[in-house]
Design an enzyme around this catalytic site. Structure first.
Site, PDB file in Angstrom:
ATOM      1  N   ASP A 127       0.801  -1.230   0.000  1.00  0.00           N
ATOM      2  CA  ASP A 127       0.000   0.000   0.000  1.00  0.00           C
ATOM      3  C   ASP A 127       0.828   1.272   0.000  1.00  0.00           C
ATOM      4  OD1 ASP A 127       0.658  -0.599   2.867  1.00  0.00           O
ATOM      5  OD2 ASP A 127      -0.435   1.273   3.174  1.00  0.00           O
ATOM      6  N   ASP A 152       5.680   0.324   3.323  1.00  0.00           N
ATOM      7  CA  ASP A 152       5.928  -0.887   4.101  1.00  0.00           C
ATOM      8  C   ASP A 152       5.748  -2.112   3.210  1.00  0.00           C
ATOM      9  OD1 ASP A 152       3.174  -1.056   3.781  1.00  0.00           O
ATOM     10  OD2 ASP A 152       2.767  -0.194   5.750  1.00  0.00           O
ATOM     11  N   TYR A 182      -5.351   0.676   9.209  1.00  0.00           N
ATOM     12  CA  TYR A 182      -6.477   0.975   8.320  1.00  0.00           C
ATOM     13  C   TYR A 182      -7.780   0.611   9.012  1.00  0.00           C
ATOM     14  CZ  TYR A 182      -3.177   2.026   4.659  1.00  0.00           C
ATOM     15  OH  TYR A 182      -2.164   2.611   3.925  1.00  0.00           O
ATOM     16  N   GLU A 234       5.823   9.791   2.997  1.00  0.00           N
ATOM     17  CA  GLU A 234       5.482   8.443   2.526  1.00  0.00           C
ATOM     18  C   GLU A 234       4.494   8.500   1.358  1.00  0.00           C
ATOM     19  OE1 GLU A 234       4.378   4.075   4.410  1.00  0.00           O
ATOM     20  OE2 GLU A 234       3.774   5.882   5.500  1.00  0.00           O
TER      21      GLU A 234
END
Length: 492
Positions: A78, A81, A229, A469
């Site tokens: 995603d 990571d 999430y 990120e």
């Protein structure tokens, strides 16, 4: 004497929407489009295909799902990571597909690459939904993964598999997965009819599971998915969202009736100016409004009214609640990864402008009305900010322009590639690459980072992950935006 409220509103609207930024020298939207799609190749998990263009990435996570007796290889990481989170991945898929559906005709030779990016996701979602009444929604233990800094090719953290089923419902992730599969079926309708039918049939069964076994996956899998999430908005919006996409893909009356019957129950009018992996309300209203704008579904007029209110909340000075802007003109919402809001809300601005322009409508915002051209210019202003028209004169897309983030919060980008460092780099051995002030050795071309703060300041530093990120759901709507502005660089 103070200006009248009407004049003040008009002045604010003209200031941000109509006037181009003084530093703008034009952008190569075609180049930005190519790079925004290329980014997804850097996020691929599994066995990489022969036509992989980002060569510093290699195969990874080739045994995902094996301990459960299922094949869960493939899909996308995603962000920075090495976990595969099904909820944001499904949303990414839906927005990538929507980009192709609405703006694919403007993508030229990049359309084929955009379709490949959609298929890499839908192939994985088919695997994740292959068992009836079950969806595999996450691969990888997020806590152990976030405790390491290693490239995906070396990954040795736990690849725990998490699922929702009849005993552990997840209507939110299931509804979004149904939407992604349905949207994907539209992309492949003429390109691969058999594959399109497979996607649509799977979307139907996944939606039935989502609706029949209601519950939030954050309750069923709280320890695994929160706080990463965690669905704080509830699952109701995903049920409407899934039904809306199934209606668009199938044209079946049952989904139209579902939307109308459940409109108030599932809260279609709530939080109208929110749209992202957790909250679909603005997207629902805009998507359904296309039918209303074209005169095909006047009984869904309330969705059109909600969409108008959403648009008015984005136009400076026209309504309350009001979206916040940075001094440099960037949409800003509190929390992490602000660019996800910038790209997704801008996408809706552009999509809605096209819907209402076909029927020659305006957006009523109190004493003034907004034209489709004004919506397009506001969306373009946000895209141009991302590409470098901002107070720092910095592109927030890696590899675009001469000045862009060099130290993004991304394991694969920041740790030496397998080609340059064949030896295994363990969990904690990668920490020195995280802490170094040196630029990342691998350029993740096309990655758009979380972006600057409310004062337009940006720390180009890995530890500031909210700003540095990149994520797939930042880029997915940007693909559609860039495609449109490549073909229409001066929207009117």
């Amino acid at each position: 004497m103070a200006l009248s409220s009407a004049v003040r509103l008009i002045c604010l609207l003209l200031l941000v929407v109509a006037n181009p930024p003084p530093c703008s020298a034009g952008h190569d939207y075609g180049d930005a489009l190519r790079k925004s799609i290329l980014f997804f190749e850097g996020q691929r998990s599994g066995k990489l295909p022969p036509d992989q263009r980002l060569k510093w990435r290699r195969d990874s996570a080739l045994r995902d799902g094996a301990h459960e007796g299922v094949d869960l290889t493939g899909g996308y990481y995603d962000a920075g990571d090495n976990v595969k989170f099904g909820f944001p991945m499904a949303f990414t898929t839906t927005l990538l597909a929507w980009s192709v559906i609405d703006f694919g005709r403007s993508m030229g030779p990049e359309l084929n690459n955009a379709v490949k990016a959609v298929k890499w996701a839908t192939d994985y979602l088919l695997k994740a939904t292959a068992v009836p009444n079950t969806i595999y929604v996450q691969v990888g233990d997020a806590f152990s993964d976030h405790n390491c800094w290693e490239r995906p090719e070396d990954m040795d953290t736990r690849r725990t598999v998490y699922k929702v089923d009849t005993a552990h419902p997840g209507s939110d992730v299931a509804g979004e997965t149904a939407a992604a599969l349905a949207a994907g079926s539209i992309v492949f309708r003429s390109r691969d009819p058999a594959y399109s039918s497979l996607l649509l049939n799977r979307a139907v069964s996944v939606f039935e599971f989502a609706d029949k076994h209601r519950g939030a996956y954050s309750s069923s899998l709280h320890s695994a998915v929160c706080p990463f999430y965690c669905d704080v908005n509830g699952y109701q919006d995903e049920l409407l969202w899934g039904a809306a996409w199934l209606h668009k893909a199938s044209r079946r009356r049952e989904y139209r009736e579902y939307i109308k019957t459940n409109e108030e129950v599932l809260g279609a009018g709530e939080t109208i100016n929110e749209f992202g992996w957790d909250n679909k309300h603005a997207g629902i209203n805009v998507l359904i409004s296309k039918e209303v704008a074209m005169g095909k579904a006047n009984y869904l007029q309330s969705f059109k009214q909600n969409a108008d209110s959403f648009i008015c909340s984005l136009l400076p000075g026209t309504s309350r609640p009001q979206i916040q802007y940075s001094p440099g003109g960037l949409i800003f919402k509190a929390g992490g990864s602000n660019m996800q809001h910038v790209t997704s809300l801008s996408f809706l601005l552009l999509a809605y402008s096209n819907y209402i322009s076909h029927s020659r409508q305006l957006v009523p915002c109190g004493k003034i009305s907004a034209t489709p051209a004004q919506l397009r210019r506001l969306a373009k202003r946000q895209v141009d900010y991302i590409l470098g028209d901002n107070p720092k004169k910095m592109s927030y897309m890696v590899g675009y322009g001469n000045h862009y983030p060099l130290r993004i919060h991304h394991r694969a980008s920041s740790v030496p590639s397998v080609a340059s460092h064949p030896a295994h780099i363990g969990c904690k051995a990668g920490s020195r690459y995280y802490l170094t002030p040196n630029p990342n050795p691998n350029i993740l071309v096309g990655a758009v980072v979380g972006g600057p703060n409310i004062t337009d300041d940006f720390p180009d530093s890995r530890p500031f992950f909210q700003e540095s990120e990149p994520t797939t759901y930042i880029n997915a709507p940007l693909v559609g935006l860039l495609g449109y502005f490549w073909a229409h660089p001066n929207p009117t």
